[in-house]
Enzyme design. Sequence first.
Site, PDB file in Angstrom:
ATOM      1  N   GLU A  93       2.550 -10.802  11.488  1.00  0.00           N
ATOM      2  CA  GLU A  93       2.933  -9.375  11.497  1.00  0.00           C
ATOM      3  C   GLU A  93       1.711  -8.464  11.640  1.00  0.00           C
ATOM      4  O   GLU A  93       1.837  -7.333  12.098  1.00  0.00           O
ATOM      5  CB  GLU A  93       3.748  -9.028  10.240  1.00  0.00           C
ATOM      6  CG  GLU A  93       2.960  -8.831   8.959  1.00  0.00           C
ATOM      7  CD  GLU A  93       2.548 -10.137   8.279  1.00  0.00           C
ATOM      8  OE1 GLU A  93       2.684 -11.209   8.900  1.00  0.00           O
ATOM      9  OE2 GLU A  93       2.082 -10.085   7.127  1.00  0.00           O
ATOM     10  N   HIS A 139      -0.543 -14.656   9.115  1.00  0.00           N
ATOM     11  CA  HIS A 139       0.242 -13.415   9.061  1.00  0.00           C
ATOM     12  C   HIS A 139       0.449 -12.843  10.467  1.00  0.00           C
ATOM     13  O   HIS A 139      -0.271 -11.926  10.872  1.00  0.00           O
ATOM     14  CB  HIS A 139      -0.462 -12.375   8.180  1.00  0.00           C
ATOM     15  CG  HIS A 139      -0.263 -12.582   6.712  1.00  0.00           C
ATOM     16  ND1 HIS A 139       0.786 -12.032   6.013  1.00  0.00           N
ATOM     17  CD2 HIS A 139      -0.972 -13.306   5.819  1.00  0.00           C
ATOM     18  CE1 HIS A 139       0.711 -12.384   4.738  1.00  0.00           C
ATOM     19  NE2 HIS A 139      -0.345 -13.162   4.594  1.00  0.00           N
ATOM     20  N   CYS A 151       3.151 -16.960   5.111  1.00  0.00           N
ATOM     21  CA  CYS A 151       2.161 -17.113   4.040  1.00  0.00           C
ATOM     22  C   CYS A 151       2.812 -17.632   2.759  1.00  0.00           C
ATOM     23  O   CYS A 151       3.202 -18.788   2.697  1.00  0.00           O
ATOM     24  CB  CYS A 151       1.394 -15.802   3.829  1.00  0.00           C
ATOM     25  SG  CYS A 151      -0.151 -16.076   2.930  1.00  0.00           S
TER      26      CYS A 151
END
Length: 240
Positions: A218, A216, A111
């Site tokens: 994660e 993202h 990001c």
Amino acid sequence: MPAPLIGLTTYRMQSRLGFPVFALAEAYVQAVNHAGAAPVLIPLGLSSTDLQAILSRLDGILFTGGGDIHPRQFAAPLDDLSKDIDEDRDSLEMDLLQSAVRSRLPFLGICRGLQLVNVGLGGTLYTDILAQHDQAIKHNYYPDWPRDHLAHPVQLAETSRIAGILGQGPLLVNSLHHQGVQTLAPGLSPTAYAPDGIIEAVELQEYPFGLAVQWHPEWLQAHDPMKALFRAFVQACSSG
Ligand code: MN
């Protein structure tokens, strides 16, 4: 072989009691750790010398998400579209990026991390996609959506490293950004696009592992391709 050490950049926030703390979403730390690396959080406010001391012991670096980069970093005026700027973080991460690239250290950007890599290598940003990019789709699915909300598809460049990691099929990603790449830095290849043409992944050419994504991963660790992305990064950090 001990687990590789991966440095993760952090940001400043106020604790519940009102004093300043360095912070990072646990999702980054867990994703790196579950992929087989030992995560090391890098605080802000360090001298360049101390930063180099940390960097010299790291096997890779993850440029994490966060607030906007000050437009002065890409020679643009500050406008009221940019939010949550921390110039100390900007300069520390720029320093880290330059040093990492010089020593050919593997890195992953997420990001803001993609935006940082682009700006650090000479590119520019839209300070707000919706305001500045024709036919922009919605990219700013925050703060009112779940972080793992699959917001839009991305088209991967067939021969790219990231397509080799994530697979060729249609891929849906989350989208928690309002800024994006305007002009791409020299040396970077665009390797994923959103339907409106916004660049969603880049790779540094002729480099061991220099990859960044606008989404993202994660927060998408329930999805195998996103786990594979962290595993590929950790593997690159292990073979240095
Ligand atoms: Mn997006």
